[in-house]
Design an enzyme around this catalytic site. Structure first.
Site, PDB file in Angstrom:
ATOM      1  N   GLY A  11       0.816  -1.215   0.000  1.00 22.27           N
ATOM      2  CA  GLY A  11       0.000   0.000   0.000  1.00 22.27           C
ATOM      3  C   GLY A  11       0.846   1.259   0.000  1.00 22.27           C
ATOM      4  N   ASP A  12       0.186   2.397  -0.233  1.00 23.52           N
ATOM      5  CA  ASP A  12       0.844   3.710  -0.238  1.00 23.52           C
ATOM      6  C   ASP A  12       1.951   3.821  -1.282  1.00 23.52           C
ATOM      7  OD1 ASP A  12      -0.798   4.456   1.892  1.00 23.52           O
ATOM      8  OD2 ASP A  12       0.645   3.695   3.363  1.00 23.52           O
ATOM      9  N   LYS A  15      -0.551   5.251  -5.679  1.00 21.09           N
ATOM     10  CA  LYS A  15      -1.645   4.938  -6.616  1.00 21.09           C
ATOM     11  C   LYS A  15      -2.459   6.184  -6.956  1.00 21.09           C
ATOM     12  CE  LYS A  15      -3.175   1.939  -3.618  1.00 21.09           C
ATOM     13  NZ  LYS A  15      -2.066   1.953  -2.656  1.00 21.09           N
ATOM     14  N   GLY A  16      -2.666   7.036  -5.925  1.00 20.75           N
ATOM     15  CA  GLY A  16      -3.464   8.246  -6.140  1.00 20.75           C
ATOM     16  C   GLY A  16      -2.887   9.101  -7.251  1.00 20.75           C
ATOM     17  N   LYS A  17      -1.592   9.319  -7.226  1.00 22.56           N
ATOM     18  CA  LYS A  17      -0.949  10.143  -8.257  1.00 22.56           C
ATOM     19  C   LYS A  17      -1.089   9.495  -9.642  1.00 22.56           C
ATOM     20  CE  LYS A  17       3.195  11.749 -10.370  1.00 22.56           C
ATOM     21  NZ  LYS A  17       4.447  12.452 -10.377  1.00 22.56           N
ATOM     22  N   ASN A  37     -10.312   3.091   4.715  1.00 20.34           N
ATOM     23  CA  ASN A  37      -8.959   2.786   5.202  1.00 20.34           C
ATOM     24  C   ASN A  37      -7.906   3.308   4.219  1.00 20.34           C
ATOM     25  OD1 ASN A  37      -9.890   0.889   3.333  1.00 20.34           O
ATOM     26  ND2 ASN A  37      -8.913  -0.875   4.300  1.00 20.34           N
ATOM     27  N   GLY A  39      -5.886   5.918   1.753  1.00 16.63           N
ATOM     28  CA  GLY A  39      -5.526   7.333   1.770  1.00 16.63           C
ATOM     29  C   GLY A  39      -4.721   7.604   0.519  1.00 16.63           C
ATOM     30  N   HIS A  40      -5.379   8.165  -0.478  1.00 13.95           N
ATOM     31  CA  HIS A  40      -4.725   8.393  -1.767  1.00 13.95           C
ATOM     32  C   HIS A  40      -4.462   9.887  -1.939  1.00 13.95           C
ATOM     33  CE1 HIS A  40      -6.589   4.405  -3.363  1.00 13.95           C
ATOM     34  NE2 HIS A  40      -5.767   4.236  -2.373  1.00 13.95           N
ATOM     35  N   GLN A 222      -5.197  -0.116  -1.035  1.00 15.52           N
ATOM     36  CA  GLN A 222      -4.261  -1.006  -0.340  1.00 15.52           C
ATOM     37  C   GLN A 222      -3.226  -1.560  -1.340  1.00 15.52           C
ATOM     38  OE1 GLN A 222      -7.932  -1.558   0.662  1.00 15.52           O
ATOM     39  NE2 GLN A 222      -7.292   0.205   1.821  1.00 15.52           N
ATOM     40  N   THR A 298      -3.914   8.285   6.140  1.00 14.52           N
ATOM     41  CA  THR A 298      -5.185   8.091   6.839  1.00 14.52           C
ATOM     42  C   THR A 298      -5.011   8.225   8.352  1.00 14.52           C
ATOM     43  OG1 THR A 298      -6.061   6.720   5.088  1.00 14.52           O
ATOM     44  CG2 THR A 298      -7.077   6.427   7.228  1.00 14.52           C
ATOM     45  N   GLY A 300      -1.775   8.976   9.933  1.00 16.53           N
ATOM     46  CA  GLY A 300      -0.628   9.796  10.333  1.00 16.53           C
ATOM     47  C   GLY A 300       0.504   8.998  10.969  1.00 16.53           C
ATOM     48  N   ARG A 303       5.458   5.401   8.613  1.00 18.27           N
ATOM     49  CA  ARG A 303       5.512   4.148   7.842  1.00 18.27           C
ATOM     50  C   ARG A 303       6.871   3.494   8.059  1.00 18.27           C
ATOM     51  NH1 ARG A 303       3.263   7.249   2.535  1.00 18.27           N
ATOM     52  NH2 ARG A 303       1.049   7.222   3.049  1.00 18.27           N
ATOM     53  N   GLY A 412       8.548  12.999  -8.396  1.00 18.36           N
ATOM     54  CA  GLY A 412       8.035  13.962  -7.430  1.00 18.36           C
ATOM     55  C   GLY A 412       6.531  13.807  -7.360  1.00 18.36           C
TER      56      GLY A 412
HETATM   57  P1  GDP Z   1      -1.443   5.668  -2.315  1.00 11.32           P
HETATM   58  O1  GDP Z   1      -2.196   5.269  -1.109  1.00 11.32           O
HETATM   59  O2  GDP Z   1      -0.890   4.504  -3.068  1.00 11.32           O
HETATM   60  O3  GDP Z   1      -2.232   6.585  -3.209  1.00 11.32           O
HETATM   61  O4  GDP Z   1      -0.173   6.510  -1.817  1.00 11.32           O
HETATM   62  P2  GDP Z   1      -0.194   7.642  -0.673  1.00 11.32           P
HETATM   63  O5  GDP Z   1      -0.878   8.837  -1.197  1.00 11.32           O
HETATM   64  O6  GDP Z   1      -0.680   7.079   0.601  1.00 11.32           O
HETATM   65  O7  GDP Z   1       1.351   7.880  -0.478  1.00 11.32           O
HETATM   66  C1  GDP Z   1       2.180   8.295  -1.530  1.00 11.32           C
HETATM   67  C2  GDP Z   1       2.802   9.648  -1.143  1.00 11.32           C
HETATM   68  O8  GDP Z   1       3.892   9.935  -1.994  1.00 11.32           O
HETATM   69  C3  GDP Z   1       1.851  10.828  -1.340  1.00 11.32           C
HETATM   70  O9  GDP Z   1       2.117  11.788  -0.362  1.00 11.32           O
HETATM   71  C4  GDP Z   1       2.221  11.367  -2.720  1.00 11.32           C
HETATM   72  O10 GDP Z   1       1.939  12.749  -2.874  1.00 11.32           O
HETATM   73  C5  GDP Z   1       3.693  11.125  -2.733  1.00 11.32           C
HETATM   74  N1  GDP Z   1       4.293  10.861  -4.059  1.00 11.32           N
HETATM   75  C6  GDP Z   1       3.760  10.193  -5.122  1.00 11.32           C
HETATM   76  N2  GDP Z   1       4.676  10.062  -6.099  1.00 11.32           N
HETATM   77  C7  GDP Z   1       5.811  10.650  -5.637  1.00 11.32           C
HETATM   78  C8  GDP Z   1       7.126  10.794  -6.172  1.00 11.32           C
HETATM   79  O11 GDP Z   1       7.446  10.350  -7.261  1.00 11.32           O
HETATM   80  N3  GDP Z   1       8.035  11.439  -5.389  1.00 11.32           N
HETATM   81  C9  GDP Z   1       7.742  11.928  -4.168  1.00 11.32           C
HETATM   82  N4  GDP Z   1       8.701  12.535  -3.474  1.00 11.32           N
HETATM   83  N5  GDP Z   1       6.508  11.812  -3.624  1.00 11.32           N
HETATM   84  C10 GDP Z   1       5.567  11.154  -4.349  1.00 11.32           C
HETATM   85  P1  IMO Z   2      -3.829   2.804   0.512  1.00  2.00           P
HETATM   86  O1  IMO Z   2      -4.995   2.599  -0.405  1.00  2.00           O
HETATM   87  C1  IMO Z   2      -1.263   1.086   3.561  1.00  2.00           C
HETATM   88  C2  IMO Z   2      -3.110  -1.673   6.405  1.00  2.00           C
HETATM   89  C3  IMO Z   2      -3.233  -1.247   7.849  1.00  2.00           C
HETATM   90  C4  IMO Z   2      -3.075  -2.587   8.519  1.00  2.00           C
HETATM   91  C5  IMO Z   2      -3.844  -3.527   7.584  1.00  2.00           C
HETATM   92  C6  IMO Z   2      -5.283  -3.783   7.987  1.00  2.00           C
HETATM   93  O2  IMO Z   2      -3.656   4.199   0.977  1.00  2.00           O
HETATM   94  O3  IMO Z   2      -2.595   2.197  -0.042  1.00  2.00           O
HETATM   95  P2  IMO Z   2      -7.498  -2.312   7.841  1.00  2.00           P
HETATM   96  O4  IMO Z   2      -7.841  -0.990   8.448  1.00  2.00           O
HETATM   97  O5  IMO Z   2      -7.591  -2.339   6.364  1.00  2.00           O
HETATM   98  O6  IMO Z   2      -8.240  -3.455   8.474  1.00  2.00           O
HETATM   99  O7  IMO Z   2      -5.949  -2.547   8.230  1.00  2.00           O
HETATM  100  O8  IMO Z   2      -3.817  -2.899   6.313  1.00  2.00           O
HETATM  101  N1  IMO Z   2      -3.712  -0.732   5.425  1.00  2.00           N
HETATM  102  C7  IMO Z   2      -3.002   0.044   4.607  1.00  2.00           C
HETATM  103  N2  IMO Z   2      -1.673   0.240   4.517  1.00  2.00           N
HETATM  104  N3  IMO Z   2      -2.088   1.702   2.710  1.00  2.00           N
HETATM  105  C8  IMO Z   2      -3.421   1.507   2.766  1.00  2.00           C
HETATM  106  O9  IMO Z   2      -4.263   2.000   1.843  1.00  2.00           O
HETATM  107  C9  IMO Z   2      -3.945   0.671   3.775  1.00  2.00           C
HETATM  108  N4  IMO Z   2      -5.182   0.277   4.134  1.00  2.00           N
HETATM  109  C10 IMO Z   2      -5.030  -0.593   5.123  1.00  2.00           C
HETATM  110  O10 IMO Z   2      -2.208  -0.359   8.205  1.00  2.00           O
HETATM  111  O11 IMO Z   2      -1.734  -2.995   8.506  1.00  2.00           O
HETATM  112 MG    MG Z   3      -2.165   5.609   0.951  1.00  2.00          MG
END
Ligand code: GDP
Ligand code: IMO
Ligand code: MG
Length: 421
Positions: A11-12, A15-17, A37, A39-40, A222, A298, A300, A303, A412
């Site tokens: 996760g994280d 994907k949002g970008k 759950n 956070g994009h 996720q 989501t 804070g 990671r 970025g």
């Molecule tokens: P997601 O859950 O997969 O959508 O990812 P998150 O939004 O939780 O976490 C990705 C973080 O990295 C966000 O704060 C984005 O703004 C940031 N981000 C995405 N692509 C890049 C990149 O290429 N470089 C940097 N420095 N930040 C990025």
């Molecule tokens: P995005 O879409 C990263 C993790 C939680 C925990 C496990 C189970 O932003 O990538 P849950 O609340 O789903 O029952 O928690 O999954 N988790 C994530 N980790 N990115 C996420 O979403 C997540 N959604 C859940 O931290 O380990």
């Molecule tokens: Mg996320």
């Protein structure tokens, strides 16, 4: 061409970008699993948006977004997100459809989530406490309350009363405050009214747009290693972020998907507990966390950070048939002398290239690294050719190891900081 964006790690991945970039050339953006759950994060100009339940495509004002039947919906969180978007001028009216088959997250799901985590103590999963697990439990136990139940007050009341009766038995056992069925009914009756304009039979709607050759973009939440079936169980979420989830979570046939894009960070992160062989518990981990702002969108929470684990990504690619990789955050590795990549594990003295299903076996796996020379700066590169030589070598090795092209490199968070090959 209908595309799927999925997380290839825990996760994280960014994907949002990537969804934000691909949404431009799509007509409809669809979430198929998970709930709030997720956070994009999407950066548009000087504004940063964090989407939880609403598809990231909503930021493109001419797009339709769909929350599919596989998603679990917390109305309270939905209206909070809607209000936040409206405050910055993003109107969702007439552009968002919610499946009438989707299940509702109820107040007791969130409390049960927190209680169960508390009970696990040091072995807790580290959930987001959004009630996701308990809501899916009710769905599969066939006790769930669906969006379509909101349209019939009698059914809604009966279901809430019956479920609260059961939940209150648990409350007594675990010394939790009991729930008041009447109060929950009143709250959800109000949501029923407010949600009305969004509710649709999205199964027929999506099949209709598919037939009409509209371009559909599926937004995974996720990551593959958090998948309930294929992830590091039990340290997973309660849905299927991997490819199978798309069909179960939308009602579209497999033919509706043409291409799978795996989003992969240039290193690895994980929030919550569970094994993570390439985790860095030293200064290097701390420095990646700082430079990459690796704090949950989501919750804070900081990671956990580590080197890129290609065994993990290869596994994710195998399960979902990933066609191309979108690699994010390469800029976070700028300025390092050496960069490690995990290419296998050492388990009880032998080298293995797979992820054991037994969690304690996976926990014993030590990473086998290939070391790369670092590079100075990727930030201003506008094409692959522009990248520093060592960064190119890093990307080319990944492609070779996975036998999959890296077709997008993100340097970025901004839309402009994207190299498309
Ligand atoms: P997601 O859950 O997969 O959508 O990812 P998150 O939004 O939780 O976490 C990705 C973080 O990295 C966000 O704060 C984005 O703004 C940031 N981000 C995405 N692509 C890049 C990149 O290429 N470089 C940097 N420095 N930040 C990025
Ligand atoms: P995005 O879409 C990263 C993790 C939680 C925990 C496990 C189970 O932003 O990538 P849950 O609340 O789903 O029952 O928690 O999954 N988790 C994530 N980790 N990115 C996420 O979403 C997540 N959604 C859940 O931290 O380990
Ligand atoms: Mg996320």
């Amino acid at each position: 061409m209908n595309k799927l964006v999925i997380g290839a790690q825990w996760g994280d991945e960014g994907k949002g970008k990537i969804v934000d970039i691909l949404a431009k050339e799509s007509d409809i953006i669809v979430r198929y699993q998970g709930g709030s759950n997720a956070g994009h994060t999407v950066c548009v100009g000087d504004k940063t948006f964090i989407l939880h339940l609403i598809p990231s495509g909503i930021l493109h004002k001419d797009k339709i977004c769909v929350i599919g039947n596989g998603v679990v919906i917390d109305p309270k969180s939905f209206f909070k997100e809607k209000a936040t978007l409206e405050k910055v001028g993003v109107d969702i009216q007439d552009r968002l459809l919610i499946s009438e088959k989707a299940h509702l997250v109820m107040p007791y799901h969130k409390e049960l989530d927190a209680m169960q985590e508390g009970k696990l103590g040091d072995n807790k999963i580290g959930t987001t406490k959004r009630g996701i697990g308990p809501c899916y439990v009710d769905k599969y136990a066939r006790n769930g309350i669906r969006i379509c139940d909101l349209t019939d007050e009698k059914t809604l009341k009966e279901k809430i009363t019956k479920n609260v009766e059961e939940v209150n038995k648990l409350c007594d056992i675990y010394s939790m405050n009991r729930f008041d069925a009447e109060a929950i009914f009143d709250e959800y009756k109000e949501y029923a009214e407010l949600l009305k304009p969004y509710i649709r039979n999205t199964v027929y709607y999506l099949n209709g747009v598919f037939k009409n050759r509209k371009k559909i973009l599926f937004e995974g939440a996720q990551g593959s290693l958090l998948d309930i079936d294929f992830g590091t169980y039990p340290f997973v979420t309660s849905s299927n972020p991997t490819v199978g989830g798309v069909f179960a979570g939308t009602g579209l046939p497999h033919k509706a998907l043409d291409s799978v894009i795996g989003v992969m960070k240039a290193y690895t992160t994980r929030v919550g507990n569970g094994p993570f062989p390439s985790e860095l518990l030293d200064d290097m981990g701390e420095s990646i966390r700082k430079k990459g702002s690796e704090f949950g969108a989501t919750t804070g929470r900081p990671r956990r950070c580590g080197w890129l684990d290609l065994v993990v990504v290869k596994y994710a690619a195998m399960i979902s048939g990933i066609d191309s990789i979108a690699m994010t955050k390469i800029d976070v590795l700028d300025g390092l002398d050496r960069i490690n990549v995990c290419v296998g594990y050492e388990y009880e003295g032998r080298k293995i290239g797979f992820i054991p299903s037994q969690l304690d076996e996976f926990a014993k796996c030590k990473p086998v690294y290939k070391t790369f020379e670092g590079w100075e700066n990727t930030k201003h590169s506008e094409s692959f050719e522009d990248l520093p030589e060592n960064a190119k070598k890093y990307v080319e090795f990944i492609e070779k190891f996975l036998s999959i092209p890296v077709s997008l490199i993100s340097t970025g968070a901004k839309r402009s900081e994207t190299i498309i090959r």
